[in-house]
Write an enzyme that holds these catalytic residues in place. Sequence first.
Site, mmCIF file in Angstrom:
data_model
loop_
_atom_site.group_PDB
_atom_site.id
_atom_site.type_symbol
_atom_site.label_atom_id
_atom_site.label_comp_id
_atom_site.label_asym_id
_atom_site.label_seq_id
_atom_site.Cartn_x
_atom_site.Cartn_y
_atom_site.Cartn_z
ATOM 1 N N LYS A 8 6.382 7.116 -0.236
ATOM 2 C CA LYS A 8 6.468 8.254 0.834
ATOM 3 C C LYS A 8 8.233 8.639 0.603
ATOM 4 C CE LYS A 8 3.865 9.017 4.169
ATOM 5 N NZ LYS A 8 3.810 8.913 5.873
ATOM 6 N N ASP A 46 7.201 3.922 3.369
ATOM 7 C CA ASP A 46 7.613 4.860 4.143
ATOM 8 C C ASP A 46 9.298 4.897 4.186
ATOM 9 O OD1 ASP A 46 7.472 7.115 5.861
ATOM 10 O OD2 ASP A 46 6.249 5.854 7.485
ATOM 11 N N THR A 47 9.642 4.211 5.470
ATOM 12 C CA THR A 47 11.180 4.109 5.633
ATOM 13 C C THR A 47 11.720 3.182 4.987
ATOM 14 O OG1 THR A 47 10.721 2.681 7.397
ATOM 15 C CG2 THR A 47 10.794 4.803 8.143
ATOM 16 N N GLY A 48 10.698 2.279 4.398
ATOM 17 C CA GLY A 48 11.381 0.982 3.776
ATOM 18 C C GLY A 48 11.703 -0.272 4.412
ATOM 19 N N ASP A 80 0.974 -1.172 -0.053
ATOM 20 C CA ASP A 80 -0.055 -0.057 -0.038
ATOM 21 C C ASP A 80 0.916 1.491 -0.180
ATOM 22 O OD1 ASP A 80 0.881 -0.693 2.535
ATOM 23 O OD2 ASP A 80 -0.785 -0.396 3.489
ATOM 24 N N ASP A 83 -5.490 2.741 7.138
ATOM 25 C CA ASP A 83 -6.132 3.283 8.291
ATOM 26 C C ASP A 83 -5.236 4.267 9.163
ATOM 27 O OD1 ASP A 83 -4.023 1.608 9.414
ATOM 28 O OD2 ASP A 83 -5.214 1.109 10.953
ATOM 29 N N ARG A 92 -10.454 3.158 6.501
ATOM 30 C CA ARG A 92 -9.949 2.097 5.385
ATOM 31 C C ARG A 92 -10.753 2.293 4.161
ATOM 32 N NH1 ARG A 92 -5.509 -0.958 7.187
ATOM 33 N NH2 ARG A 92 -5.879 -1.699 9.223
HETATM 34 P P1 5GP Z 1 7.951 1.541 6.304
HETATM 35 O O1 5GP Z 1 8.324 0.303 7.077
HETATM 36 O O2 5GP Z 1 7.993 1.586 4.936
HETATM 37 O O3 5GP Z 1 8.470 2.632 7.381
HETATM 38 O O4 5GP Z 1 6.209 1.398 6.708
HETATM 39 C C1 5GP Z 1 5.587 0.673 5.999
HETATM 40 C C2 5GP Z 1 4.186 0.659 6.742
HETATM 41 O O5 5GP Z 1 3.871 1.958 7.416
HETATM 42 C C3 5GP Z 1 2.999 0.961 5.666
HETATM 43 O O6 5GP Z 1 2.658 -0.613 5.068
HETATM 44 C C4 5GP Z 1 1.967 1.359 6.592
HETATM 45 O O7 5GP Z 1 1.465 0.264 7.284
HETATM 46 C C5 5GP Z 1 2.645 2.153 7.482
HETATM 47 N N1 5GP Z 1 2.495 3.662 7.092
HETATM 48 C C6 5GP Z 1 3.792 4.154 6.594
HETATM 49 N N2 5GP Z 1 3.017 5.688 6.345
HETATM 50 C C7 5GP Z 1 1.835 5.591 6.327
HETATM 51 C C8 5GP Z 1 0.651 6.468 6.005
HETATM 52 O O8 5GP Z 1 0.934 7.575 5.491
HETATM 53 N N3 5GP Z 1 -0.413 6.007 6.434
HETATM 54 C C9 5GP Z 1 -0.762 4.745 6.620
HETATM 55 N N4 5GP Z 1 -2.047 4.623 7.182
HETATM 56 N N5 5GP Z 1 0.106 3.934 7.079
HETATM 57 C C10 5GP Z 1 1.187 4.442 6.644
#
Ligand code: 5GP
Length: 483
Positions: free
Chosen positions: A430, A402-404, A399, A458, A464
């Site tokens: 992002k 963000d940080t990866g 979906d 969410d 959602r």
């Molecule tokens: P990462 O590990 O890339 O930092 O984060 C990924 C997960 O963080 C995504 O699968 C999601 O569940 C959550 N996440 C990151 N940014 C957002 C955001 O802006 N909105 C929502 N609803 N979830 C986010």
Amino acid sequence: MDNREYSYSQAFKQIAKTANTSLPLKKVLNSIARSTAKALKSSGCTIMLLSPQKEHLDIIAAYGLSDLYLRKGALNAHKSLREVLDGKIVAIFDATQDERVQYPEAADTEKISSVLAAPLLQKGEIVGQVRIYTEEPRCFSQADKDFLATVANIIAIAMEKTELHQVLIAEHEETVTKRRKLADTPQLPSSSLRPSSFGHPSEEEFAKLLDFYRIEWLYEPRSFPLAWHNDKVMEMFTPDFYLPELDLYIELTTLKQSLITEKNRKLRRLRELYPEVNIKLLNKSDYLRLLAKYGYGRLGGTKVEGIDRVLFSHTQIQRRVRALAKRISQDYAERQLVLVGILKGVVCFMSDLMQHITLPLTIDFMAISYYGTDNESAVKITKDLDTSIAGLDVIMVEDIVDTGMTLNYVLNHLASHNPRSLHVCTLLDKRARRLINVPLDYIGFEVPDEFVVGYGLDYHGEYRNLPFIGALTPELIEKEHKK
Ligand code: 5GP
């Protein structure tokens, strides 16, 4: 003479006759566009003029194309089939993939496959072009190209003959200046025809609501003549709004019965005279209901609580998902495709994406949870794949990245199950917050560094089911942190 030659010669007869009438140039050109499209058995035709600086192309006549497509944006003469500027006839086999096409997504939505374009020449100088569009992919023959080149010559002569070309250029310059002025001020894409004032406060309120939901709108863009006397128009009707995404005209009304009766009479007449036009007469509760029907907002309220603004409307998301699915379908032909999603944020995206992929495929889901403190959080798999992916072509569907960190962890996990190939498709990227550089092969949209919700995403389990993606009101998150 074969059938095609016969139809070309009949079309030439018709086109030359039209060009030699004393009708206004615009009517002549629209009629030529129609005859040309029909003769070439194509779905549409446009005739365009080049700006004096040779930067933009403006459509001055068209046949068979939707308002939405015709208003898709300024055509940059250097990006849109630029070889026509060198006097060449250009044939495009797949307009949704060809780099010479400026708006491939718009072509996809309009179901345009192939395009044939010929330059309009006046006194040896290129002043514009004529294009035809087909729904089925087509390799144009030399006869097709010769036909279009000759039509281009007839159009050029018609323009010269009526001397209205100069008038059109003047109009065109005015439009270009207006467009430049508008382009200098950052606005919503819908605002190209934003009026300086509205006729009624309810219209302004409706426009604000459309802006909030990022639904494109045009204010009073067209007047429909309803009654004539001796060729003179005696009555016109100008609907308040046109919503290109829904191809819908809207006339707003108050609850005053006398006004409703009069407007209903005009609408009945309009529908009789212009059956192809989709128009609705709405009062406030009607338009809230209409927005809810198209997936925007909840009944009774004007905006969704907690949402600061809509980033991507339902239509924008659907369009983008279709384009991603098309690319995946092309890239994975003859492969054994498995889509793997992480619950629950991916449900909407996965569901729409797989329906538009035109290949056999299977799907599987994983679930994860985060544990630990803010400084040292870690990912744990709480539900693994149901079936083996060994030797298969896997696309990890996300979906949002963000940080990866999550994706990196899950990709390592999937890679250890020996798939034949492993790629990533994320709806949202992002990028600004990336800590681990994970390769993203298919990206829907880039999003700013804000918390986004909707379309599966969410905030504490809520939002959602919104059909759009919106940014959460910053105060809501700040309040949370202060608790
Ligand atoms: P990462 O590990 O890339 O930092 O984060 C990924 C997960 O963080 C995504 O699968 C999601 O569940 C959550 N996440 C990151 N940014 C957002 C955001 O802006 N909105 C929502 N609803 N979830 C986010």
